[in-house]
Scaffold this motif. Structure first.
Motif, PDB file in Angstrom:
ATOM      1  N   VAL A  53       0.843  -1.201   0.000  1.00 55.01           N
ATOM      2  CA  VAL A  53       0.000   0.000   0.000  1.00 55.01           C
ATOM      3  C   VAL A  53       0.877   1.250   0.000  1.00 55.01           C
ATOM      4  O   VAL A  53       0.635   2.196  -0.762  1.00 55.01           O
ATOM      5  N   MET A  56       2.214   2.177  -3.422  1.00 57.49           N
ATOM      6  CA  MET A  56       1.279   2.549  -4.482  1.00 57.49           C
ATOM      7  C   MET A  56       1.417   4.012  -4.893  1.00 57.49           C
ATOM      8  O   MET A  56       1.862   4.854  -4.106  1.00 57.49           O
ATOM      9  N   ASP A  57       1.019   4.291  -6.129  1.00 57.30           N
ATOM     10  CA  ASP A  57       0.896   5.689  -6.555  1.00 57.30           C
ATOM     11  C   ASP A  57      -0.245   6.343  -5.777  1.00 57.30           C
ATOM     12  O   ASP A  57      -1.218   5.682  -5.402  1.00 57.30           O
ATOM     13  N   LYS A  62      -5.355   4.045  -3.109  1.00 49.28           N
ATOM     14  CA  LYS A  62      -4.369   4.026  -2.037  1.00 49.28           C
ATOM     15  C   LYS A  62      -4.969   4.601  -0.757  1.00 49.28           C
ATOM     16  O   LYS A  62      -4.786   4.030   0.336  1.00 49.28           O
ATOM     17  N   GLY A 385       3.245  -1.831  -5.659  1.00 51.11           N
ATOM     18  CA  GLY A 385       1.903  -1.448  -5.261  1.00 51.11           C
ATOM     19  C   GLY A 385       0.878  -1.574  -6.375  1.00 51.11           C
ATOM     20  O   GLY A 385      -0.334  -1.649  -6.108  1.00 51.11           O
ATOM     21  N   ASP A 386       1.339  -1.639  -7.619  1.00 57.31           N
ATOM     22  CA  ASP A 386       0.409  -1.810  -8.733  1.00 57.31           C
ATOM     23  C   ASP A 386      -0.295  -3.162  -8.702  1.00 57.31           C
ATOM     24  O   ASP A 386      -1.277  -3.359  -9.430  1.00 57.31           O
ATOM     25  N   TYR A 388      -2.116  -4.077  -6.329  1.00 49.84           N
ATOM     26  CA  TYR A 388      -3.447  -3.720  -5.836  1.00 49.84           C
ATOM     27  C   TYR A 388      -4.256  -2.950  -6.883  1.00 49.84           C
ATOM     28  O   TYR A 388      -5.482  -3.042  -6.917  1.00 49.84           O
ATOM     29  N   THR A 389      -3.578  -2.204  -7.736  1.00 48.99           N
ATOM     30  CA  THR A 389      -4.280  -1.507  -8.816  1.00 48.99           C
ATOM     31  C   THR A 389      -4.948  -2.518  -9.745  1.00 48.99           C
ATOM     32  O   THR A 389      -6.120  -2.383 -10.120  1.00 48.99           O
TER      33      THR A 389
END
Length: 420
Positions: A53, A56-57, A62, A385-386, A388-389
């Protein structure tokens, strides 16, 4: 010297909340104390979800995930523990299954293979004992391997070995120790060959993993009040094997759940072999309703197109659940650059098919665009983190109902945050 470096991420850092149980004896937050009585457990996630997390961007997703940082976290049937917890534990071992359960997996996988005496055991492939166990170090059993160890040569020929569950009987299988899946192709000794854990995993818990028969797995998972997803592995020996047919193999797997009085609604039987799926639909309809067709046809461009076109016909034959690798369910919208559902995903929904997919946490670092599992969206992947995207698109746009993962905590965090 090690052939590959293994990273070590400690599981023991707990970020969890004890959850009251209100789901009866099948609540995943309960555990068997050995006499059939269950007690509550605490779901523990450790640091990895927080690392992802934080990585992430910036954006609404997020922020949403950050808002869930203190839980509560609970066991979820959305989370299918792929081989247990093989990101850090030897696969299909008690230790790996226990880790997955502690991290909130509601459904545990046993890949089902058969031994020389036609008994069912948990292994990812019929012929992987040389990379997932210590069989080559066992002089009493190594000689029984289909292909004994052959060292690498100076002219560039890789080391090789092939040891199958069908090379040994169940009693011999149970004497083996599980290890992290991997091998060193440049090895000149057995010790070097076995020392090949991928760089993004760890040998920290690979001391001597406790292997499981299929019946032991059923008893273990049932004692925890969790659910089952056994995969009938494609045989790597000619069938029939000493008179043992593919249909008997498929039937034996289902019979084990019937003998243990497991309700079919708790079992997601899987196979890459279409005839296995059709056999269960026709001969064991209670289990066939939740049979998972693992679709590897999507691995080629032509196969992907054919698989997509075939979905209405499969639905007409009684197939309810399709499960391709998750790369096949998303693509990039050329106009917006956003990740969106793929043609396969859209066609599956139109055909009324449920989608399960695999496997989260099998890709290592994503800062270079990922690998097999991210191949259709690689241009927009730039950090861990992508993960989770992509998962968010799979859940909220594609509409997957379950996902396999090598590290249950990662999915449990997301599932608890979104009420899955």
């Amino acid at each position: 010297m090690r052939y590959l470096l293994a990273s070590a991420v400690l599981l023991s850092l707990a970020s969890a909340v004890a959850i009251p149980t209100n789901q009866g004896t099948h609540n995943g937050n309960e555990s068997s104390n050995g006499n059939g009585t269950n007690k509550k457990i605490t779901v523990e996630l450790g640091p990895r979800p927080y690392y992802l997390v934080d990585n992430m961007d910036e954006g609404p997703l997020k922020s949403k995930l950050q808002s869930c940082s203190e839980g509560p976290f609970k066991t979820s049937d959305f989370v299918f523990a792929h081989r247990g917890a093989p990101l850090q534990f030897p696969e299909h071992t008690i230790e790996g299954y226990s880790a997955a359960r502690r991290m909130g997996a509601g459904v545990i996988e046993c890949d089902v293979a058969f031994t020389k005496d036609k008994q069912l055991v948990c292994r990812h492939a019929q012929c992987d004992l040389h990379t997932t166990t210590d069989i080559l170090n066992r002089t009493d059993l190594a000689s029984k391997c289909t292909t004994p160890f052959t060292p690498a040569t100076s002219n560039g020929t890789a080391a090789k070995a092939k040891c199958c569950t069908s090379d040994i009987n169940q009693a011999e299988f149970k004497t083996l120790c599980g290890k992290m899946d991997g091998f060193n192709p440049n090895a000149t000794t057995v010790e070097e060959y076995l020392d090949g854990t991928p760089y993004f995993r760890t040998d920290l818990y690979s001391t001597c993993g406790t292997l499981q028969t299929h019946n032991e797995y059923i008893a273990l998972v049932n004692g925890w009040g969790l659910k089952f997803t056994p995969e009938l592995k494609k045989p790597e020996v000619p069938m029939p094997f000493q008179g043992y047919t593919q249909q008997q193999y498929a039937q034996d797997m289902i019979d084990a759940y019937k003998a243990a009085k497991i309700d079919p609604s708790r079992v997601w039987a899987q196979s890459f072999v279409p005839d296995d799926i059709f056999y269960w639909i026709e001969n064991e309809p209670a289990f066939g309703r939740q049979a998972v067709y693992l679709d590897e046809r999507v691995d080629t461009v032509a196969g992907y197109a054919n698989a997509t076109a075939s979905l209405p016909d499969l639905a007409a034959r009684g197939v309810k659940i399709m499960a391709p690798a998750f790369f096949a369910l998303t693509k990039i919208d050329n106009a917006t650059g956003a990740i969106v559902p793929s043609e396969y995903a859209v066609a599956a929904k139109a055909a009324g098919l449920e989608l399960v997919t695999w496997s989260f946490e099998r890709s290592g670092w994503l800062n270079k665009g990922g690998d097999y599992y991210y191949q259709y969206v690689k241009p927009v992947i730039n950090n861990d983190g992508d993960m989770y995207t992509v998962l968010d698109v799979l859940v909220h746009q594609v509409g997957i109902t379950h996902m396999f993962t090598d590290w249950a905590a990662t999915l449990t965090y997301f599932a608890s945050c979104f009420g899955l």
